[in-house]
Design an enzyme around this catalytic site. Structure first.
Site, PDB file in Angstrom:
ATOM      1  N   ALA A  67      12.807  -2.293   7.859  1.00 32.24           N
ATOM      2  CA  ALA A  67      12.099  -2.792   8.924  1.00 32.24           C
ATOM      3  C   ALA A  67      12.732  -3.338  10.025  1.00 32.24           C
ATOM      4  CB  ALA A  67      11.118  -3.854   8.231  1.00 32.24           C
TER       5      ALA A  67
ATOM      6  N   PHE B 194       5.616  -6.235   7.858  1.00 28.10           N
ATOM      7  CA  PHE B 194       4.208  -6.401   6.892  1.00 28.10           C
ATOM      8  C   PHE B 194       4.230  -7.933   6.447  1.00 28.10           C
ATOM      9  CE2 PHE B 194       5.090  -1.887   6.685  1.00 28.10           C
ATOM     10  CZ  PHE B 194       3.802  -1.482   6.787  1.00 28.10           C
ATOM     11  N   ARG B 195       5.605  -8.303   6.120  1.00 28.11           N
ATOM     12  CA  ARG B 195       5.345  -9.801   5.319  1.00 28.11           C
ATOM     13  C   ARG B 195       5.687 -10.859   6.484  1.00 28.11           C
ATOM     14  NH1 ARG B 195       7.057  -5.768   2.534  1.00 28.11           N
ATOM     15  NH2 ARG B 195       6.430  -5.605   0.054  1.00 28.11           N
TER      16      ARG B 195
ATOM     17  N   HIS C 219      10.340   6.320   1.806  1.00 27.52           N
ATOM     18  CA  HIS C 219       8.983   6.020   1.537  1.00 27.52           C
ATOM     19  C   HIS C 219       8.113   7.061   2.283  1.00 27.52           C
ATOM     20  CE1 HIS C 219      10.397   1.708   0.641  1.00 27.52           C
ATOM     21  NE2 HIS C 219      10.063   2.370  -0.487  1.00 27.52           N
TER      22      HIS C 219
END
Ligand SMILES: [Zn+2]
Length: 248
Positions: A24, A35-36, A119
């Site tokens: 990321a 996301f986090r 992914h």
């Protein structure tokens, strides 16, 4: 610091099979949210929308949020200098492949050819019934959830949801590259997502040198990293490019 960059450039020049492993952090500077973390997507959205069971049972609700995050917002995102740097390295035969955990297609947009999407990708949608794939641009996302034009099955973004396995070919190719490479450039990933996080460890175990580019030390820094370049991905790319001047 410049000394470290010089050493890293020498490793790149002297390696026979270098592979990049990205996460990321390489796309943050293109504007892709993480996301986090406090401002991450999961502070605004419920992660259940990417749970395969929830998605299958509540496709309309899940798709409304997925469309906002992955299709409306990311529509105008462009590659940055770090993506272009890796594409240039590949063109000059100094990089064999990019293994990415990202689903944003930015490596390909920058010109990288050999990209392994660990992914999957948001670029395609896959039918959960007949497994036919469609480019996102040919699917109407105004009518949710989207259905397969061929069999009316539910279409799902072609990236890995929670509880789903890693795509077999991507996994096999990643393991092969990790075992065969003699240098791995780890960029913008802290090694927290399993099983992807094992890729650089496998490379190290098989004798590869590890160059890590991250803004903060990661799980790799004091364990497997040989050269830690603590900078943003674009800044590190620019400095490495200068050290490689003439070569790329
Ligand atoms: Zn279908």
């Amino acid at each position: 610091m410049s000394n470290l960059y010089n050493q890293a450039a020498e490793l790149i020049k002297n390696s026979k099979k270098a592979v990049a492993f990205t996460g990321a952090g390489i796309s943050v500077e293109s504007g892709i949210p993480t996301f986090r973390g406090p401002n991450g997507l999961w502070s605004k959205y419920d992660p259940k929308i990417l749970d395969i069971d929830y998605f299958t049972l509540n496709p309309k609700d899940a798709w409304e949020k997925i469309k906002e995050i992955f299709y409306d917002y990311m529509q105008n995102i462009k590659p940055n200098d770090a993506h272009y740097f890796l594409a240039d390295l590949e063109k000059e035969k100094m990089l064999e492949a990019v293994i990415t955990q990202n689903i944003d297609n930015l490596h390909q947009e920058a010109g990288s050819k050999n990209v392994i999407e660990f992914h999957g990708t948001a670029k395609n949608l896959v039918c959960m019934n007949c497994f036919k794939k469609y480019d996102k641009d040919v699917v109407d996302l105004n009518d949710l959830p989207p259905a397969c034009p061929k069999c009316w099955g539910l279409l799902k973004p072609n990236f890995v949801f929670f509880k789903e396995p890693i795509p077999k070919k991507a996994l096999e190719k990643s393991l092969e590259l990790a075992q065969d490479c003699d240098l791995m450039l780890v960029i913008g990933t802290t090694g927290e997502i399993q099983p992807a996080s094992q890729i650089p460890i496998l490379a190290k175990e098989n004798g590869a040198k590890i160059i890590e580019i991250n803004i903060e030390p990661s799980n790799y820094t004091n364990t497997i990293t040989d050269i830690f370049l603590q900078d943003k991905a674009t800044v590190a790319s620019k400095k490495l490019k200068e050290e490689l001047k003439g070569a790329i």
